[in-house]
Write an enzyme that holds these catalytic residues in place. Structure first.
Site, PDB file in Angstrom:
ATOM      1  N   TYR A  58       0.926  -9.050   1.862  1.00 28.36           N
ATOM      2  CA  TYR A  58      -0.203  -9.078   0.047  1.00 28.36           C
ATOM      3  C   TYR A  58      -0.478  -7.544  -0.432  1.00 28.36           C
ATOM      4  O   TYR A  58      -1.565  -8.575  -0.807  1.00 28.36           O
ATOM      5  CB  TYR A  58      -1.044 -10.149   1.019  1.00 28.36           C
ATOM      6  CG  TYR A  58      -0.129 -11.482   1.721  1.00 28.36           C
ATOM      7  CD1 TYR A  58       0.828 -12.295   0.423  1.00 28.36           C
ATOM      8  CD2 TYR A  58      -0.665 -11.774   2.859  1.00 28.36           C
ATOM      9  CE1 TYR A  58       1.773 -13.151   1.859  1.00 28.36           C
ATOM     10  CE2 TYR A  58       0.376 -12.678   3.431  1.00 28.36           C
ATOM     11  CZ  TYR A  58       1.265 -13.676   2.767  1.00 28.36           C
ATOM     12  OH  TYR A  58       1.727 -14.878   3.528  1.00 28.36           O
ATOM     13  N   ASP A  96      -1.109  -5.058  -1.694  1.00 28.66           N
ATOM     14  CA  ASP A  96      -0.711  -4.546  -2.968  1.00 28.66           C
ATOM     15  C   ASP A  96      -1.312  -4.773  -3.817  1.00 28.66           C
ATOM     16  O   ASP A  96      -2.034  -4.683  -4.802  1.00 28.66           O
ATOM     17  CB  ASP A  96       0.881  -4.311  -3.617  1.00 28.66           C
ATOM     18  CG  ASP A  96       1.576  -3.230  -1.946  1.00 28.66           C
ATOM     19  OD1 ASP A  96       1.423  -2.588  -2.008  1.00 28.66           O
ATOM     20  OD2 ASP A  96       2.734  -4.140  -1.530  1.00 28.66           O
ATOM     21  N   TYR A 142       0.723  -9.427  11.869  1.00 32.09           N
ATOM     22  CA  TYR A 142       2.014  -8.875  11.871  1.00 32.09           C
ATOM     23  C   TYR A 142       2.883  -9.669  13.278  1.00 32.09           C
ATOM     24  O   TYR A 142       2.792  -9.394  13.295  1.00 32.09           O
ATOM     25  CB  TYR A 142       2.473  -7.279  11.811  1.00 32.09           C
ATOM     26  CG  TYR A 142       1.856  -6.761  10.015  1.00 32.09           C
ATOM     27  CD1 TYR A 142       2.512  -7.371   9.153  1.00 32.09           C
ATOM     28  CD2 TYR A 142       0.836  -5.778  11.251  1.00 32.09           C
ATOM     29  CE1 TYR A 142       1.587  -6.525   8.065  1.00 32.09           C
ATOM     30  CE2 TYR A 142       0.423  -5.128   9.763  1.00 32.09           C
ATOM     31  CZ  TYR A 142       0.966  -5.432   8.362  1.00 32.09           C
ATOM     32  OH  TYR A 142       0.616  -5.190   7.386  1.00 32.09           O
ATOM     33  N   ARG A 149      -5.037  -7.507   9.364  1.00 32.43           N
ATOM     34  CA  ARG A 149      -3.982  -6.621   9.979  1.00 32.43           C
ATOM     35  C   ARG A 149      -4.384  -5.721   8.543  1.00 32.43           C
ATOM     36  O   ARG A 149      -4.427  -6.223   7.664  1.00 32.43           O
ATOM     37  CB  ARG A 149      -2.878  -6.587  10.101  1.00 32.43           C
ATOM     38  CG  ARG A 149      -2.363  -7.673   8.308  1.00 32.43           C
ATOM     39  CD  ARG A 149      -0.519  -8.792   8.539  1.00 32.43           C
ATOM     40  NE  ARG A 149      -0.732  -8.649   8.019  1.00 32.43           N
ATOM     41  CZ  ARG A 149      -0.126  -9.908   6.946  1.00 32.43           C
ATOM     42  NH1 ARG A 149       1.410 -10.496   8.175  1.00 32.43           N
ATOM     43  NH2 ARG A 149       0.419 -10.032   5.927  1.00 32.43           N
ATOM     44  N   GLY A 150      -3.441  -4.133   8.204  1.00 28.10           N
ATOM     45  CA  GLY A 150      -3.214  -3.723   6.921  1.00 28.10           C
ATOM     46  C   GLY A 150      -4.469  -3.549   5.920  1.00 28.10           C
ATOM     47  O   GLY A 150      -5.025  -3.031   7.473  1.00 28.10           O
ATOM     48  N   GLU A 151      -4.425  -2.897   5.403  1.00 23.51           N
ATOM     49  CA  GLU A 151      -5.828  -2.287   4.615  1.00 23.51           C
ATOM     50  C   GLU A 151      -6.702  -2.943   3.586  1.00 23.51           C
ATOM     51  O   GLU A 151      -8.254  -2.801   4.419  1.00 23.51           O
ATOM     52  CB  GLU A 151      -5.031  -1.816   3.204  1.00 23.51           C
ATOM     53  CG  GLU A 151      -5.260  -0.572   2.860  1.00 23.51           C
ATOM     54  CD  GLU A 151      -4.349   0.266   1.301  1.00 23.51           C
ATOM     55  OE1 GLU A 151      -4.707  -0.075   0.657  1.00 23.51           O
ATOM     56  OE2 GLU A 151      -3.143   0.412   2.197  1.00 23.51           O
ATOM     57  N   ASP A 152      -6.327  -3.646   3.182  1.00 25.26           N
ATOM     58  CA  ASP A 152      -7.716  -5.188   2.373  1.00 25.26           C
ATOM     59  C   ASP A 152      -8.202  -5.549   2.757  1.00 25.26           C
ATOM     60  O   ASP A 152      -9.146  -5.743   3.608  1.00 25.26           O
ATOM     61  CB  ASP A 152      -6.681  -5.991   1.294  1.00 25.26           C
ATOM     62  CG  ASP A 152      -8.193  -6.276   0.572  1.00 25.26           C
ATOM     63  OD1 ASP A 152      -8.724  -4.878   0.394  1.00 25.26           O
ATOM     64  OD2 ASP A 152      -8.325  -7.622  -0.182  1.00 25.26           O
ATOM     65  N   SER A 153      -7.182  -6.209   4.867  1.00 24.53           N
ATOM     66  CA  SER A 153      -8.194  -7.269   5.421  1.00 24.53           C
ATOM     67  C   SER A 153      -9.575  -6.948   6.353  1.00 24.53           C
ATOM     68  O   SER A 153     -10.913  -6.529   6.662  1.00 24.53           O
ATOM     69  CB  SER A 153      -7.369  -7.908   5.963  1.00 24.53           C
ATOM     70  OG  SER A 153      -6.274  -7.652   6.788  1.00 24.53           O
TER      71      SER A 153
END
Ligand code: TRH
Length: 435
Positions: free
Chosen positions: A31, A33, A241, A315-319
């Site tokens: 999600y 991107d 993840y 996780r990831g970038e935005d969160s």
């Protein structure tokens, strides 16, 4: 967030022209991107910009941003503040003229024919008579005296918005030009724009009204909506993840005697079934750990989740950025890369977090990490499977207060800086001074 913290928030000054933006988003995975692009588009719109968001995954767009209208000719012609989306399909469909600023997210390469039309503007720059139908329509609509549509067509400002990282190369590479010597964009310059955590980067995605929204948040009412009460149970949000060692975490929590009760608020996805499955086989643990299986949350509710919990797994970038704004203790699971590059990226972020939380005290004077950092770091590493799970060790609840303080200090530092949208606007204004 206490009300006084809102006073620290960076407030932009001056009025910028209203530009037309083409923001290209290719959904590679997950999600993030679209999460980043949709957010950026909205932030630009709230700063008076007109944004056409190109997305190749219509199904995900409908799920994550069902409220976005399609960008029809009237939207673009009016050039008013707002966001509308275009289904980015094949090369053949791209008959639309480029706007004043083109942003490709994460090097996603706009269609060659579109780039060629951008480059075409270079050849007609300086000539007030244009063959661009959009530019003529914009002039006819005459939305504002200083709108770009009133001037001779200039080549769009072209930016590649890069991934978020705290590594050193980011500041070095931020705002570097890449002149295009060949290909459809020949004659144009593409600029690299890096979000980041330090003042010499492009900053982070942040809504203008974030501190006010945070201050007005009614945690108890929000929890009630999920059938929960703000009791003495500790709340933990989980967005992770699949490779995350969830069962190890559950086991560690179940072995704790304090706190007595946990509430795991698990975001939509396979982690919900895994957590429930593990607990069903362990009735004693199930007495102490309750699961709330969440549906897909709106981005506002995703923030509410992080604001309502004592501990956030993101996780990831935005969160990650949302967890920073929440100002609560969090564990970040970084997007894993096959070449292992994520380990250095995680470490760079951890170093930044610690450094931005520094207070002059004895520990720092000796150059040693603070106690909270020493106790928390092993869990971050283990959650990312970079080290074995610290079985037998107690979850560092005793560090909860300094840990929270550290995150909140980092957040306050970031709040004093321009947001990513503001930094982009400042950059474009330098490239295209209002004339
Ligand atoms: O989904 P992600 O894992 O995205 C990742 C990362 O961006 C990574 O850097 C990138 O390389 C990879 O995709 C391809 O995690 P991220 O970035 O946190 O994005 C999740 C978004 O989804 C974020 O905006 C929060 C949002 N979200 C909701 O709005 N509601 C929900 O219920 C959930 C679970 C997430």
């Amino acid at each position: 967030m206490p009300a006084h913290e809102a006073d620290h928030a960076y407030a932009p000054t001056g009025t910028l022209p209203r530009w037309r933006w083409d923001l290209f988003c290719r959904v590679v995975d997950n999600y993030g991107d679209l999460g980043v692009c949709r957010r950026l588009a909205q932030h630009l719109a709230t700063r008076g910009q007109c944004v056409r968001l190109w997305v190749d995954d219509a199904a995900l767009l409908h799920r994550m941003a069902p409220e976005l209208p399609a960008a029809d000719a009237a939207f673009w012609r009016a050039g008013a503040a707002g966001v509308a989306w275009v289904h980015w399909q094949d090369e053949g469909d791209q008959a639309l003229d480029p706007g004043d600023v083109v942003v490709e997210a994460f090097g996603c390469d706009p269609p060659a024919s579109f780039v060629a039309r951008m480059a075409h503007r270079v050849s007609i720059s300086g000539n007030a008579r244009t063959t661009s139908t959009d530019a003529m329509a914009a002039t006819a609509a005459a939305p504002r005296a200083h709108d770009i549509g009133h001037r001779a067509p200039q080549a769009p400002v072209w930016l590649n918005l890069e991934y978020l990282s705290a590594e050193d190369y980011v500041a070095r590479s931020h705002r570097l030009p890449s002149p295009q010597a060949s290909g459809p964009g020949r004659g144009l310059t593409k600029w690299f724009f890096y979000p980041g955590f330090t003042a010499d980067t492009g900053g982070l995605l942040r809504e203008h009204d974030l501190p006010e929204r945070r201050a007005a948040f009614d945690r108890d009412a929000w929890l009630q909506g999920w059938g929960l009460r703000a009791t003495d149970e500790r709340r933990l949000s989980l967005f992770a993840y699949e490779q995350a060692p969830l069962e190890d975490l559950l086991k560690s929590l179940a072995e704790e005697t304090h706190p007595a009760h946990w509430r795991l608020m698990v975001t939509q996805g396979p982690m919900q079934a895994r957590a429930q499955h593990w607990l069903q086989a362990r009735p004693a643990a199930a007495q102490r750990i309750g699961i709330t299986a969440l549906p897909w949350l709106s981005s506002q509710d995703f923030d509410h989740l992080l604001w309502a919990c004592d501990l956030n797994f993101v996780r990831g970038e935005d969160s990650l950025v949302r967890a920073l704004w929440a100002g609560a203790p969090f564990v970040w699971q970084i997007y894993p890369q096959h070449d292992g590059a994520h380990a250095a990226k995680l470490q760079a972020f951890w170093a930044w977090l610690q450094a931005s939380a520094l207070n002059p005290n004895a520990e720092h004077a000796t150059g040693q990490p603070a106690h909270w950092a020493r106790t928390v770091h092993p869990w971050w590493q283990a959650w990312n499977q970079l080290t074995p799970w610290p079985s037998g060790a107690a979850w560092p609840w005793q560090s909860q207060v300094p840990w929270r303080q550290a995150v909140s200090e980092a957040r306050n530092t970031l709040l004093r800086r321009p947001s990513l949208a503001q930094a982009l606007l400042d950059f474009v204004a330098q490239q295209r001074p209002p004339g």
